[in-house]
Design a protein around this motif. Structure first.
Motif, PDB file in Angstrom:
ATOM      1  N   ARG A 338       0.866  49.089 -90.735  1.00 50.03           N
ATOM      2  CA  ARG A 338       1.305  47.175 -91.937  1.00 50.03           C
ATOM      3  C   ARG A 338       1.798  47.676 -93.339  1.00 50.03           C
ATOM      4  O   ARG A 338       2.535  46.879 -93.040  1.00 50.03           O
ATOM      5  N   TRP A 342       5.607  47.377 -90.945  1.00 48.45           N
ATOM      6  CA  TRP A 342       4.788  45.823 -90.428  1.00 48.45           C
ATOM      7  C   TRP A 342       5.518  44.942 -91.994  1.00 48.45           C
ATOM      8  O   TRP A 342       6.294  44.164 -91.473  1.00 48.45           O
ATOM      9  N   GLN A 343       4.504  44.824 -92.533  1.00 48.06           N
ATOM     10  CA  GLN A 343       4.928  43.519 -93.576  1.00 48.06           C
ATOM     11  C   GLN A 343       6.162  43.791 -94.522  1.00 48.06           C
ATOM     12  O   GLN A 343       6.973  42.399 -95.020  1.00 48.06           O
ATOM     13  N   THR A 355       1.118  38.433 -88.105  1.00 50.44           N
ATOM     14  CA  THR A 355       0.224  40.030 -87.625  1.00 50.44           C
ATOM     15  C   THR A 355       0.771  40.739 -86.659  1.00 50.44           C
ATOM     16  O   THR A 355       1.551  40.326 -85.941  1.00 50.44           O
TER      17      THR A 355
END
Length: 418
Positions: A338, A342-343, A355
């Motif tokens: 993450r 991802w972020q 998410t």
């Protein structure tokens, strides 16, 4: 042809000597019949004739509906819970089964400790009750033949008061599964679930991206050779994060164009050789976009030693292309996935943050919006029951205008106007 059932009512006068020496006489009524399953003669005693007649009428109805069970040999709810948990072994991963046991034993079987959530958690783990502890009996000791809708309603209200809506509704879901399996294996018809039960306060649906936003993200991912496949993958196959991080190259079949989901990665990076549920083991078709990205990624992917192993491993240290990386190839923990992959993508491309699991919502909702039948969507998503797909993973990915346009086409297929 249904075999006729004979149920008779007989009576006798019973006598009992009292402590005073007096002989007391009273009538005893009996309902006599044969168990339709075993052929064994059965007799039930009653103190009043009207009670015996009521029992006879109840038995006649049960025999007619094929719903008779000898209440004296019927299992309790607790025994049915044990049977259900045993049936789940090997079908769900250990951590999922552990969660089932916590809810089933603590909020279904009972007794329930009256106290704070922390006190209940400590009691569950240690088995040592706090000083002056109070307990509430739940459903464990009730026989399945005695369980009623009213009892379930009272039980559900008790769990809401003591543990909250979420636990109560989760426990009710488990109870439905327990009773369904008991009906199938023990032949005991389950009572109807009560209606109008208190639900949790309205929760906002998970934010999901529009197809246009996802198209923008995937287009950018195709140009991002080092990171793109990590954040594009769940939008293209609808996997859970644990399934994505546990994927091995041996399960990517370029000949048949399928991704084989066979295992998951736990939070500590270890691999579990099964999926979250039995239905989670599945093959997902691989589209042209994903195939192209995976073929390119295979050339760059960090290796375990000299061999390709994980599709989404830890990166190691990057050197100038085409030199191989230093290190890498091991597990990539979820929190690092993450933070590192991802972020930053959502921040870089100016998209609303969602998410990794919301990518799965987008995948499922988009398939349905494109007219793919719900049974096939459930199969690709790894749901045993399409009801789960409809109830928990369906959200609008188009505006209301799209619905009105569809209505116009349905009512005016030729495009004619007055």
């Amino acid at each position: 042809m249904t075999k006729s059932v004979s149920i008779s009512i007989t009576s006798t006068t019973r006598r009992r000597k009292l402590s005073s020496g007096t002989i007391a006489s009273y009538a005893q009524w009996y309902v006599n019949f044969r168990d339709p399953r075993t052929g064994r003669r059965v007799r039930r005693a009653f103190d009043r004739k009207k009670d015996a007649e009521a029992k006879r009428n109840e038995l006649l109805l049960k025999f007619a509906e094929g719903d008779f069970t000898d209440e004296r040999t019927a299992p309790t709810v607790g025994k049915a819970i044990d049977h259900w948990l045993t049936d789940k072994e090997g079908k769900v991963k250990d951590s999922t089964l552990k969660g089932y046991k916590v809810v089933a034993n603590g909020a279904l079987r009972g007794p329930l400790l009256v106290g704070s959530p922390q006190e209940r958690a400590d009691y569950t783990e240690s088995g040592v009750a706090p000083k002056n502890a109070r307990f509430i009996k739940l459903l464990g000791e009730i026989k399945l033949t005695d369980l009623t809708t009213a009892m379930i309603r009272v039980w559900h209200r008790t769990i809401i008061e003591q543990c909250g809506n979420y636990t109560a509704n989760r426990a009710k879901s488990h109870l439905k599964s327990v009773l369904a399996l008991a009906e199938e294996d023990f032949g005991i018809r389950a009572p109807s679930m009560p209606t109008g039960l208190t639900r949790a306060r309205h929760k906002a649906k998970k934010v999901i991206l529009t197809p246009e936003d996802i198209a923008k993200l995937i287009a950018a991912a195709k140009m991002d050779a080092e990171h793109g496949i990590y954040y594009a993958f769940p939008f293209l196959v609808g996997t859970r994060p644990s399934e994505q991080l546990g994927l091995l190259w041996s399960e990517v079949d370029f000949d048949k164009n399928v991704i084989r989901i066979r295992r998951i990665q736990e939070r500590d990076g270890s691999l579990t050789e099964m999926t979250k549920t039995e239905a989670g083991t599945r093959d997902i078709p691989m589209g042209a976009t994903l195939r192209e990205m995976l073929l390119e990624w295979r050339l760059r992917c960090p290796r375990k030693g000299k061999e390709l192993h994980r599709v989404f491993p830890g990166p190691g240290r990057l050197q100038e292309w085409p030199k191989l990386r230093i290190g890498g190839g091991g597990p990539l923990l979820y929190q690092n996935f993450r933070k590192r992959y991802w972020q930053p993508a959502f921040k870089k491309f100016g998209l609303s943050y969602v998410t990794p699991h919301s990518a799965r919502h987008s995948f499922i909702s988009t398939l349905q919006a494109q007219g793919i039948e719900i049974g096939l969507v459930a199969q690709i998503a790894g749901h045993a029951n399409p009801t789960v797909t409809l109830g928990h993973y369906t959200q609008a990915v188009r505006g209301g205008a799209a619905a009105v346009d569809a209505l116009e086409r349905a009512y005016n297929p030729t495009g004619l106007t007055k």
